[in-house]
Design a protein around this motif. Structure first.
Motif, short mmCIF file in Angstrom:
data_model
loop_
_atom_site.label_atom_id
_atom_site.label_comp_id
_atom_site.label_asym_id
_atom_site.label_seq_id
_atom_site.Cartn_x
_atom_site.Cartn_y
_atom_site.Cartn_z
N VAL A 145 60.02 9.06 25.30
CA VAL A 145 59.96 9.31 26.74
C VAL A 145 61.12 10.18 27.18
N GLY A 146 60.79 11.32 27.81
CA GLY A 146 61.83 12.19 28.35
C GLY A 146 62.62 12.98 27.33
N GLU A 147 62.22 12.94 26.06
CA GLU A 147 62.95 13.64 25.02
C GLU A 147 62.75 15.15 25.18
N LEU A 148 63.85 15.90 25.24
CA LEU A 148 63.77 17.35 25.46
C LEU A 148 63.37 18.08 24.18
N SER A 149 62.65 19.17 24.38
CA SER A 149 62.23 20.01 23.26
C SER A 149 62.50 21.47 23.61
N GLU A 150 62.56 22.30 22.59
CA GLU A 150 62.76 23.73 22.79
C GLU A 150 61.64 24.30 23.67
N ASN A 151 62.04 25.11 24.66
CA ASN A 151 61.13 25.78 25.58
C ASN A 151 60.45 24.85 26.59
N ASP A 152 60.99 23.65 26.79
CA ASP A 152 60.51 22.82 27.89
C ASP A 152 60.84 23.51 29.21
N LEU A 153 59.87 23.53 30.11
CA LEU A 153 60.08 24.14 31.42
C LEU A 153 60.43 23.07 32.44
N VAL A 154 61.46 23.32 33.23
CA VAL A 154 61.95 22.34 34.18
C VAL A 154 62.32 23.03 35.49
N PHE A 155 62.46 22.22 36.51
CA PHE A 155 63.00 22.70 37.79
C PHE A 155 64.41 22.13 37.91
N ALA A 156 65.39 23.01 38.12
CA ALA A 156 66.80 22.60 38.09
C ALA A 156 67.37 22.51 39.50
N VAL A 157 68.16 21.46 39.72
CA VAL A 157 68.93 21.30 40.95
C VAL A 157 70.36 21.71 40.62
N LEU A 158 70.87 22.74 41.29
CA LEU A 158 72.22 23.24 41.02
C LEU A 158 73.16 22.83 42.14
N ASP A 159 74.44 22.79 41.81
CA ASP A 159 75.45 22.37 42.78
C ASP A 159 75.46 23.31 43.99
N ARG A 160 75.18 22.77 45.16
CA ARG A 160 75.05 23.59 46.36
C ARG A 160 76.38 24.24 46.76
N LYS A 161 77.46 23.49 46.63
CA LYS A 161 78.76 24.03 47.03
C LYS A 161 79.15 25.22 46.16
N GLU A 162 78.89 25.10 44.85
CA GLU A 162 79.22 26.21 43.95
C GLU A 162 78.35 27.42 44.24
N LEU A 163 77.11 27.20 44.58
CA LEU A 163 76.23 28.32 44.92
C LEU A 163 76.69 29.00 46.20
N GLU A 164 77.16 28.20 47.16
CA GLU A 164 77.66 28.79 48.39
C GLU A 164 78.87 29.67 48.13
N SER A 165 79.72 29.24 47.18
CA SER A 165 80.92 30.02 46.87
C SER A 165 80.60 31.32 46.16
N THR A 166 79.42 31.39 45.52
CA THR A 166 79.03 32.62 44.82
C THR A 166 77.95 33.37 45.58
N ASN A 167 77.77 33.01 46.85
CA ASN A 167 76.79 33.68 47.71
C ASN A 167 75.38 33.57 47.15
N GLY A 168 75.10 32.42 46.53
CA GLY A 168 73.75 32.17 46.03
C GLY A 168 73.49 32.65 44.62
N GLU A 169 74.42 33.38 44.02
CA GLU A 169 74.22 33.86 42.66
C GLU A 169 74.50 32.74 41.66
N VAL A 170 73.72 32.72 40.59
CA VAL A 170 73.88 31.68 39.57
C VAL A 170 74.82 32.19 38.49
N ALA A 171 76.07 31.73 38.52
CA ALA A 171 77.07 32.11 37.52
C ALA A 171 77.12 31.05 36.43
N ARG A 172 77.77 31.36 35.32
CA ARG A 172 77.82 30.44 34.18
C ARG A 172 78.52 29.13 34.51
#
Length: 762
Positions: free
Chosen positions: A349-376
């Motif tokens: 159950v829930g075991e990840l595999s190569e090429n699994d497609l997911v929807f990611a929740v990213l840190d909102r504060k960090e995104l605000e600091s980068t003007n919405g760009e996804v940095a490493r």
């Protein structure tokens, strides 16, 4: 019952601020943890004796072992319809289990003394909750892979053409959805019935065959502005045999200019193999296409940004998948499981595999600091199998309970007052544990119950499904440290995802008395709205409990409660909960002192059943200290159980009672035991009210104004005021018609991330 009319919540919570109570200087015997007294002697300063009780039934009382009755109806499941009957002896006399009486009194004592939860199991993992469409706005599409460089799982963010969280629509319906099905130039599809072109179903079938879930796909996405906003749709697929793109869809006529972009990406089909999007729910017309790769001027493929997946994020993903599987089992196949939940073995159950497609929740504060760009360096907060579905809360109930200090006793020196008086069993003792680190026998016992005055009815009745309280219904159970409803810093209701966070407290579930049912032998109607159930669920006899026999209001029982080795304060607290006049809120009392509060037992408490008045029979209290008992034995004048004199309960008063009666948990206990004045219904929220109460802002996911209402606190000036859920008027509906619609695209960020991955295979 009418929706959008004032009502009181049938399920509420009593705060349990243990640490705060312990700091206020109340009796250590009632509010501090300690070792339970041994049973090998009676301490000189402690009290032993008995008290007779009369228990008067105020609303129908239902109890007994639940079973299944045979039925020939095809609509009833194979186990038969659930039913319950009163237990009786060989003479047909009702048997009232003493343990049921003891449990009822124990629950009241536990509440008064802010004791630890004595039953608390199965809550080690974070709970999940279903989000609305508005909360999908901040999700980023991504593909999971194992990164050799970090020696762990990572997710590549495939956020479209560089915007915040863009994915394309993948039409999964031949007749519904944006755009038009393009019927021409499909040279590999043979038209039916000798027609010139294939029909829409044939084109969609070929499109689905060429876009299987998770396959690296070359496509063209077309962007245009539709009636409801921007649209990004997969319209063309690369035909390797003909070395050209094949068109499957096109924008509707009259939309103006459309922008075609050649991309690489992954079809993300949340429906399980062989199923359509509409099989998950009726109005679902699309699946998604995750893409980021597009050719540059130098004919290089630009890839998405790769982010590390922390272990706690992976664990929460497992919890979400598990919750889908568990709910699917409970609903017995009534709802189709999504791909992630239906395509796993129980052991994986829930075991990840190569090429699994997911929807990611990213840190909102960090995104605000980068003007919405996804940095490493952007942190991944969660990954999810579906865009709209279930998500895991930040903390599990067990984590909150541990921080609050209310987890069941784990060692003998941490026993709370209710543990020491009524006994306990350590849920998970350490290996080799003995004695009090395993269990302790209580110092309370109940005699055989005299039920000769019980009036039994065999007038068969039906009860709605007896749903246990869902802890995941956070608004019913969580409080802040003061016992009030958790709010935002500005005093507004929390977003759904902000519940079960550090600093919040678990309340103790309670079912306030329905005063308008007292003295009546009425059963609840229990329609589906009252239950919060799905359409038709409660109308199905197979899920309704058949009550074959029950005890009528006006009946009474008698029994004797015996106690040993109680401190004066423990005995005072016990007698306090057995005095119904004490269970009346201060604001409801009058000069006549005729009002009383009630305890609860049996089944159907949320529907007003099982209300009983528990009262000490006059002049029946016998109480002897250990020193007096020893002296009586020496003088051969008396012994335990044969006292020669009665004692008045007023000789044992609660220490600092005036101050205790002002505490939120005591006031809430009294309100629950007394109920609400007036004629307003005590009920569950209806389905329509629940939908209205859950309306959120499409941009912030915060509850709309006047929404996100929690059950009224059972203490304070507004404790007796009913709730009202406002019916959305036409203007409200018009303003909110886009409240659940996902925003596609967004501001151009121009960030394309890194151009390669270590250890990544395609």
């Amino acid at each position: 019952m009418t929706a959008f009319q004032p009502f009181h919540s049938a399920v509420n919570r009593i705060p349990v601020p243990r640490e705060q109570a312990q700091k206020k200087g109340y009796s250590s015997d009632l509010f501090e943890d300690d070792v339970a007294p041994a049973h090998d002697h009676l301490a000189a300063e402690r009290w032993t004796g008995s008290v007779d009780l009369k228990i008067t039934v105020k609303t129908p009382l239902v109890f007994g072992e639940q079973s299944a009755e045979p039925s020939s109806s095809r609509e009833v499941n194979k186990q038969g319809r659930p039913c319950v009957s009163l237990p009786v002896d060989v003479n047909g006399k009702v048997i009232v289990p003493p343990t049921m009486i003891k449990g009822m009194i124990s629950r009241a004592f536990e509440t008064l003394t802010c004791s630890r939860f004595r039953v608390f199991a199965g809550h080690d993992e974070p709970l999940t909750y279903r989000v609305d469409l508005a909360q999908a706005n901040g999700l980023f599409p991504g593909v999971v892979y194992y990164d050799d460089e970090i020696q762990g799982w990572a997710v590549e963010i495939l956020n479209g053409t560089g915007t915040k969280n863009e994915s394309a629509l993948l039409r999964d319906s031949a007749r519904e959805g944006v755009g038009r099905v393009y019927l021409e130039e499909h040279f590999e599809i043979k038209p039916r019935n000798g027609g010139k072109y294939p029909d829409e179903d044939q084109v969609l079938s070929e499109f689905r065959r060429r876009t299987p879930h998770g396959q690296w796909t070359r496509a063209i996405v077309t962007k245009w502005r539709g009636k409801s906003g921007p649209v990004t749709l997969v319209t063309h697929l690369w035909n390797e045999r003909r070395k050209q793109f094949e068109r499957f869809f096109e924008p509707p006529k009259g939309v103006g200019s459309a922008n075609k972009i050649e991309v690489y990406g992954f079809p993300c089909r949340t429906a399980p193999p062989g199923k359509y999007a509409r099989d998950l729910y009726q109005d679902k017309k699309y699946e998604r296409f995750f893409f980021k790769a597009q050719r540059t001027k130098d004919d290089l493929i630009v890839r998405g940004t790769a982010l590390e997946l922390p272990s706690d994020v992976i664990e929460k993903y497992v919890n979400v998948i598990r919750s889908y599987i568990e709910m699917g089992g409970q609903e017995k196949g009534r709802h189709l499981l999504n791909r992630a939940a239906s395509c796993v073995d129980r052991d994986k159950v829930g075991e990840l595999s190569e090429n699994d497609l997911v929807f990611a929740v990213l840190d909102r504060k960090e995104l605000e600091s980068t003007n919405g760009e996804v940095a490493r360096n952007v942190e991944v907060k969660a990954i999810l199998p579906t865009m709209v579905g279930r998500r895991a809360y930040e903390c599990s109930p067990t984590e909150l309970a541990a921080q609050q200090g209310v987890l069941p006793v784990g060692s003998k020196d941490r026993a709370s007052a209710a543990d020491r008086v009524f006994g306990y069993v350590v849920p998970s003792p350490e290996l080799g544990a003995v004695g009090g680190d395993v269990a302790s026998r209580g110092r309370i016992s109940i005699s055989a119950v005299d039920s000769s005055n019980a009036v039994v009815s065999r007038d068969r009745r039906d009860l709605p499904p007896l749903l246990s309280p869902k802890v995941s219904s956070a608004r019913r159970f969580l409080t802040d440290s003061s016992g009030k409803t958790p709010l935002t810093s500005s005093g507004g209701p929390l977003r759904r995802g902000d519940y079960f966070r550090e600093g919040q407290y678990l309340g103790s579930a309670c079912y306030p008395v329905h005063r308008n049912q007292l003295g009546k032998n009425e059963f609840p109607k229990g329609n589906q709205e009252e239950l919060g159930a799905k359409d038709g669920e409660s109308s199905n006899d197979a899920v309704r409990l058949a009550v074959k026999s029950w005890i009528k209001a006006g009946s009474d029982f008698k029994c004797t409660l015996r106690y040993q080795n109680l401190s004066r304060d423990e005995l005072a607290a016990l007698l306090w909960v057995l005095t119904p006049e004490n269970l009346v809120p201060e604001e409801e009392r009058d000069s006549s002192s005729s009002k009383v509060g009630y305890l609860r037992m049996g089944l159907g408490k949320p529907y007003g059943l099982g209300v009983v008045e528990v009262r000490i029979v006059g002049h029946s209290l016998k109480a002897r200290s250990g020193a007096d008992l020893a002296n009586d034995y020496v003088l051969l004048e008396s012994c335990d159980g044969l006292d020669r004199q009665d004692t008045s309960p007023v000789d044992f008063s609660l220490p600092k009672e005036d101050l205790l009666m002002k505490e939120p948990w005591v006031r809430a206990m009294q309100r629950s035991a007394y109920g609400y004045a007036g004629r307003r219904e005590v009920r569950y929220m209806t389905l329509d009210e629940n939908r209205a109460n859950n309306l959120t802002d499409a941009r912030t996911s915060e509850p709309k104004r006047g929404r996100g209402i929690s059950p009224r606190e059972l203490f304070g000036e507004d404790a007796g005021v009913p709730l009202t859920i406002q019916d959305p008027d036409r203007n409200d509906k018009k303003n909110n018609r886009n409240g659940g619609r996902q925003h596609r695209g967004g501001r151009q960020g121009g960030h394309h991330g890194n151009t390669h991955h270590h250890g990544r295979r395609h």
